[in-house]
Design a protein around this motif. Structure first.
Motif, PDB file in Angstrom:
ATOM      1  N   ARG A 139      69.841  21.878  67.392  1.00 27.10           N
ATOM      2  CA  ARG A 139      69.293  22.145  66.004  1.00 27.10           C
ATOM      3  C   ARG A 139      68.034  22.280  65.749  1.00 27.10           C
ATOM      4  NH1 ARG A 139      73.550  20.091  62.572  1.00 27.10           N
ATOM      5  NH2 ARG A 139      72.115  20.773  61.012  1.00 27.10           N
ATOM      6  N   ALA A 140      67.267  21.460  66.585  1.00 30.49           N
ATOM      7  CA  ALA A 140      65.602  21.508  66.401  1.00 30.49           C
ATOM      8  C   ALA A 140      65.211  21.182  67.434  1.00 30.49           C
ATOM      9  CB  ALA A 140      65.381  20.689  65.302  1.00 30.49           C
ATOM     10  N   SER A 141      63.799  21.276  68.071  1.00 31.83           N
ATOM     11  CA  SER A 141      63.132  21.208  69.009  1.00 31.83           C
ATOM     12  C   SER A 141      61.753  20.799  68.589  1.00 31.83           C
ATOM     13  CB  SER A 141      63.208  22.163  70.254  1.00 31.83           C
ATOM     14  OG  SER A 141      62.779  23.626  69.622  1.00 31.83           O
ATOM     15  N   GLY A 142      60.970  20.536  69.566  1.00 33.89           N
ATOM     16  CA  GLY A 142      59.538  20.273  69.491  1.00 33.89           C
ATOM     17  C   GLY A 142      59.272  18.906  68.625  1.00 33.89           C
ATOM     18  N   LEU A 143      60.070  18.100  68.423  1.00 35.93           N
ATOM     19  CA  LEU A 143      59.649  16.661  67.706  1.00 35.93           C
ATOM     20  C   LEU A 143      59.331  15.767  68.832  1.00 35.93           C
ATOM     21  CD1 LEU A 143      62.012  18.023  65.998  1.00 35.93           C
ATOM     22  CD2 LEU A 143      62.546  16.147  65.062  1.00 35.93           C
ATOM     23  N   ALA A 144      58.502  15.037  68.085  1.00 28.31           N
ATOM     24  CA  ALA A 144      57.550  13.867  68.858  1.00 28.31           C
ATOM     25  C   ALA A 144      58.592  12.960  69.021  1.00 28.31           C
ATOM     26  CB  ALA A 144      56.020  13.760  68.097  1.00 28.31           C
ATOM     27  N   LEU A 145      58.911  12.584  70.181  1.00 31.81           N
ATOM     28  CA  LEU A 145      59.701  11.211  70.514  1.00 31.81           C
ATOM     29  C   LEU A 145      60.585  10.838  69.335  1.00 31.81           C
ATOM     30  CD1 LEU A 145      57.073   9.372  72.070  1.00 31.81           C
ATOM     31  CD2 LEU A 145      58.476  10.638  73.238  1.00 31.81           C
ATOM     32  N   PRO A 146      61.594  11.714  69.064  1.00 31.68           N
ATOM     33  CA  PRO A 146      62.700  11.238  67.907  1.00 31.68           C
ATOM     34  C   PRO A 146      63.412  10.008  68.471  1.00 31.68           C
ATOM     35  CG  PRO A 146      63.285  13.292  68.923  1.00 31.68           C
ATOM     36  CD  PRO A 146      61.961  13.025  69.605  1.00 31.68           C
ATOM     37  N   THR A 147      63.668   9.239  67.598  1.00 34.42           N
ATOM     38  CA  THR A 147      64.757   7.944  68.060  1.00 34.42           C
ATOM     39  C   THR A 147      65.840   7.948  67.271  1.00 34.42           C
ATOM     40  OG1 THR A 147      62.456   6.707  68.722  1.00 34.42           O
ATOM     41  CG2 THR A 147      64.534   5.554  68.556  1.00 34.42           C
ATOM     42  N   GLY A 148      65.911   7.190  66.227  1.00 31.59           N
ATOM     43  CA  GLY A 148      67.246   6.888  65.322  1.00 31.59           C
ATOM     44  C   GLY A 148      67.447   7.969  64.581  1.00 31.59           C
ATOM     45  N   THR A 162      59.556   9.322  66.136  1.00 33.46           N
ATOM     46  CA  THR A 162      58.457   8.107  66.348  1.00 33.46           C
ATOM     47  C   THR A 162      57.129   8.630  66.545  1.00 33.46           C
ATOM     48  OG1 THR A 162      60.533   7.000  67.075  1.00 33.46           O
ATOM     49  CG2 THR A 162      58.323   5.962  67.909  1.00 33.46           C
ATOM     50  N   GLY A 163      56.873   9.637  67.535  1.00 35.62           N
ATOM     51  CA  GLY A 163      55.691  10.044  67.744  1.00 35.62           C
ATOM     52  C   GLY A 163      54.760  10.590  66.643  1.00 35.62           C
ATOM     53  N   ALA A 164      55.345  11.164  65.682  1.00 34.24           N
ATOM     54  CA  ALA A 164      54.620  11.819  64.721  1.00 34.24           C
ATOM     55  C   ALA A 164      54.443  10.763  63.325  1.00 34.24           C
ATOM     56  CB  ALA A 164      55.299  13.282  64.375  1.00 34.24           C
ATOM     57  N   GLY A 165      55.270   9.699  63.369  1.00 28.64           N
ATOM     58  CA  GLY A 165      54.840   8.959  62.302  1.00 28.64           C
ATOM     59  C   GLY A 165      55.485   9.490  61.186  1.00 28.64           C
ATOM     60  N   ARG A 166      56.657   9.912  61.257  1.00 29.29           N
ATOM     61  CA  ARG A 166      57.392  10.203  59.996  1.00 29.29           C
ATOM     62  C   ARG A 166      59.074  10.290  60.085  1.00 29.29           C
ATOM     63  NH1 ARG A 166      56.389  17.221  60.367  1.00 29.29           N
ATOM     64  NH2 ARG A 166      57.568  17.351  62.205  1.00 29.29           N
ATOM     65  N   VAL A 167      59.529  10.667  59.049  1.00 30.31           N
ATOM     66  CA  VAL A 167      61.138  10.660  58.889  1.00 30.31           C
ATOM     67  C   VAL A 167      61.495  12.245  58.468  1.00 30.31           C
ATOM     68  CG1 VAL A 167      63.231   9.810  57.803  1.00 30.31           C
ATOM     69  CG2 VAL A 167      61.290   8.490  58.470  1.00 30.31           C
ATOM     70  N   VAL A 168      62.198  12.999  59.072  1.00 29.39           N
ATOM     71  CA  VAL A 168      62.632  14.364  58.739  1.00 29.39           C
ATOM     72  C   VAL A 168      64.117  14.394  58.575  1.00 29.39           C
ATOM     73  CG1 VAL A 168      60.370  15.238  60.045  1.00 29.39           C
ATOM     74  CG2 VAL A 168      62.445  15.124  61.109  1.00 29.39           C
ATOM     75  N   ALA A 169      64.319  15.516  57.765  1.00 25.89           N
ATOM     76  CA  ALA A 169      65.709  15.882  57.863  1.00 25.89           C
ATOM     77  C   ALA A 169      65.868  17.259  58.224  1.00 25.89           C
ATOM     78  CB  ALA A 169      66.189  15.998  56.335  1.00 25.89           C
ATOM     79  N   VAL A 170      66.975  17.626  59.138  1.00 21.26           N
ATOM     80  CA  VAL A 170      67.154  18.886  59.885  1.00 21.26           C
ATOM     81  C   VAL A 170      68.252  19.646  59.043  1.00 21.26           C
ATOM     82  CG1 VAL A 170      67.581  19.887  61.939  1.00 21.26           C
ATOM     83  CG2 VAL A 170      66.441  17.657  62.045  1.00 21.26           C
ATOM     84  N   ASP A 171      67.683  20.834  58.688  1.00 24.92           N
ATOM     85  CA  ASP A 171      68.845  21.587  57.834  1.00 24.92           C
ATOM     86  C   ASP A 171      69.917  22.459  59.102  1.00 24.92           C
ATOM     87  OD1 ASP A 171      67.324  24.180  58.275  1.00 24.92           O
ATOM     88  OD2 ASP A 171      66.181  24.020  56.547  1.00 24.92           O
ATOM     89  N   ALA A 172      70.459  23.343  58.203  1.00 23.94           N
ATOM     90  CA  ALA A 172      71.511  23.946  59.224  1.00 23.94           C
ATOM     91  C   ALA A 172      70.847  25.112  60.131  1.00 23.94           C
ATOM     92  CB  ALA A 172      72.593  24.497  58.404  1.00 23.94           C
ATOM     93  N   ALA A 173      69.783  25.534  59.688  1.00 20.72           N
ATOM     94  CA  ALA A 173      68.713  26.708  60.284  1.00 20.72           C
ATOM     95  C   ALA A 173      67.802  26.038  61.141  1.00 20.72           C
ATOM     96  CB  ALA A 173      68.218  27.509  59.113  1.00 20.72           C
ATOM     97  N   GLY A 174      67.851  24.718  61.180  1.00 13.80           N
ATOM     98  CA  GLY A 174      66.796  24.167  62.138  1.00 13.80           C
ATOM     99  C   GLY A 174      65.371  23.733  61.558  1.00 13.80           C
ATOM    100  N   GLY A 175      65.396  23.963  60.194  1.00 11.74           N
ATOM    101  CA  GLY A 175      64.197  23.634  59.257  1.00 11.74           C
ATOM    102  C   GLY A 175      63.912  22.099  58.996  1.00 11.74           C
ATOM    103  N   LEU A 176      62.732  21.782  59.189  1.00  9.07           N
ATOM    104  CA  LEU A 176      62.547  20.502  58.898  1.00  9.07           C
ATOM    105  C   LEU A 176      61.861  20.171  57.414  1.00  9.07           C
ATOM    106  CD1 LEU A 176      60.596  19.477  62.208  1.00  9.07           C
ATOM    107  CD2 LEU A 176      63.152  19.469  61.765  1.00  9.07           C
TER     108      LEU A 176
END
Length: 543
Positions: free
Chosen positions: A366-375, A389-403
């Motif tokens: 679905r998505a790549s290049g995230l910085a140490l995602p966890t939960g 975790t590594g980027a200090g943020r919370v992101v949602a991933v849509d069907a096209a892989g957009g954040l």
């Protein structure tokens, strides 16, 4: 399968030891909840390199645990030999020298060790990058590098000289062995090939191609070359390399095979990096389990609407059933997991988000290049929402892989959860807080003063969080913020008395998983907790 069909193993049974509690006397405490195991504790935390020692026992390198154990091939009794808190950090392969010394490839730190028969440790070399495959030819020691462009080296334990290059340009080497012809045989994982070369050097020769995911080259007692492949099928490729070159493939069904060793009766002892354990394959094709597989964490847990429990276990996605674990899919770095209908959303330490179809185990990136995602949690519209975790943020991933960034500027977000009003919450592991995500990405402190908060869920009008540092489960009332200790003495994290720092993974270099004790809510309201200290999933139901 309904939630009530998941059979629990009584937690009160004191006869079940674990890595967390070798004596089998440990028991979580809770006045409000009844605590049960859904599976038995793991015996081998990943089984990687295996070799028979001079004493006839099978020595097993446990990369994920950071220890080496000896297994009695008759009884299956397991005895730790290289402890968790010793100088060896993450052993991946082992070999015995002519004098009985145990040689160890310590992969992430790039070290090769010698453990003498009297138990003393000596550093042979720290000049090998990602050492993995290791073997002895008499009193000579050889090791290769599990990296693209790697080397096959001869090392000199007496310190008389530095490493000697035998071959270069390996496409990720791994388990190797001297063949009956005196040559060194080794796999190249990336190309799916088996190669050989004289120990004194020369021109490498390709022996076999089309050995998918080849992780090892082994010879049985009849002189047949066996190419060992990782992956879901557990494929073995048997090649008559000294005869007519005929080859035969056998699918063992052992997920994530890592290595193998043959005893004098030509029985093949097979390890699994994905689930641990040791399986014995007889020459007549029969198979038996010497050490059962188990969970190597787990590092994420979830349940679908029917009550089926799934675990993210670093190298695989497991489905719990009848006190055991079935492998649904093999993947690298699986941590966070969340159920969405028949789909599972997964976050990987390699920076990816996958979706897995539970009907067949197929993985979709679905998505790549995230910085140490966890939960991971399921947000609006069924989208996976990830604590990056590594980027200090919370992101949602849509069907096209957009954040879509839901919150940023955080310190060390570990897990994320939503309440019935779609408000988000995130645990901050290093700051000891749980934050509420407000509209526009703003955050406010919901709870503070926590000891390494990790797994997080909302159940009705309460928020629950695992305080991994204190090994307890804490609950908060959403309306009043009132705090209550729900359970204590949880088997999460390293065993009591073991104190070591697990560094964040280095891109491109295999490492042990970051600690993450996750939480989930089952359809019947029970809490599910990934007890990564002993390799189980705990089920907590109200008394």
């Amino acid at each position: 399968m309904r939630a009530t069909a998941v059979r629990a193993v009584p937690l009160s049974a004191r006869s079940v030891p674990s890595r967390f509690d070798p004596a089998g006397r440990h028991r979580p405490r809770s006045r409000r909840w009844r605590v049960e195991r859904l599976n038995r504790p793991n015996s081998l935390w990943g089984s990687n390199g295996v070799a028979f020692g001079p004493d006839g026992r099978l020595y097993v390198a446990q990369f994920l645990a950071g220890q080496i154990s000896a297994v009695d091939p008759a009884s299956g009794e397991i005895t730790p030999v290289v402890p968790l808190d010793g100088p060896v950090q993450a052993p991946d392969d082992v070999a015995f020298g002519a004098d009985g010394s145990l040689y160890i490839a310590d992969l992430p730190p790039g070290r090769v060790w010698r453990r003498t028969p009297d138990g003393a440790y000596h550093l042979v070399s720290d000049e090998v990058t990602v050492p993995n495959g290791i073997t002895c030819v008499g009193d000579r020691l050889f090791v290769n590098e599990m990296r693209v462009g790697g080397r096959l080296l001869e090392l000199f334990p007496d310190g008389s000289r530095g490493p000697r290059v035998v071959a270069e340009g390996l496409a990720m080497g791994n388990a190797m062995q001297q063949g009956p012809d005196g040559l060194l045989y080794y796999p190249q994982i990336v190309t799916g090939e088996l190669w050989r070369i004289p120990p004194d050097g020369g021109v490498p020769e390709r022996v076999a191609a089309d050995v998918p995911g080849a992780v090892g080259a082994r010879f049985d007692r009849d002189g047949m070359l066996v190419g060992v492949s990782g992956g879901m099928g557990g494929v073995l490729t048997r090649i008559d390399v000294f005869g007519d070159g005929a080859r035969r493939t056998v699918s063992t069904g052992i997920h994530g095979i890592d290595n193998a060793a043959f005893d004098m009766a030509n029985r093949m002892y097979v390890s699994s990096y994905a689930g641990g354990g040791i399986t014995v394959l007889a020459p007549d094709g029969g198979a038996s389990v010497l050490v059962p597989q188990g969970l190597n964490g787990p590092f994420g847990v979830t349940a679908d609407a029917a009550g089926t429990v799934y675990a993210a276990d670093h190298y695989r996605v497991g489905r719990l059933a009848d006190g055991g674990v079935d492998t649904l899919a093999v993947m690298n770095g699986a941590h966070g997991i969340a159920s969405a209908g028949r789909l599972l959303h997964l976050a990987s330490e390699t920076g990816e988000v996958h979706t897995c179809d539970t009907r067949g185990g197929a993985l979709e990136l679905r998505a790549s290049g995230l910085a140490l995602p966890t939960g991971v949690a399921v947000g609006a519209g069924g989208m996976p929402v990830v604590a990056e975790t590594g980027a200090g943020r919370v992101v949602a991933v849509d069907a096209a892989g957009g954040l879509t960034v839901l919150a940023a500027g955080l310190g060390h977000p570990v897990d994320v959860a939503f309440d019935d009003e779609a408000r988000g919450y995130v645990s901050e592991g290093r700051r000891g807080t749980v934050l509420r995500i407000e509209s526009g990405g703003a955050v406010t402190v919901f709870a503070s003063g926590l000891d390494t908060p990790q797994g997080l869920v909302v159940r009705g009008g309460e928020v629950f969080v695992v305080e991994a540092g204190a090994r307890r489960l804490t609950g908060f009332c959403l309306e009043t913020g009132r705090r209550r200790v729900e359970a204590e003495a949880l088997p999460v994290g390293l065993p009591p008395g073991i104190d070591r720092v697990e560094p964040d993974p280095v891109p491109g270099v295999p490492g042990r998983p970051r600690p993450f004790a996750a939480l989930a809510v089952a359809p019947d309201g029970a809490l599910l907790l990934s007890a990564n200290g002993e390799g189980t999933v705990l089920r907590l139901t109200l008394r």
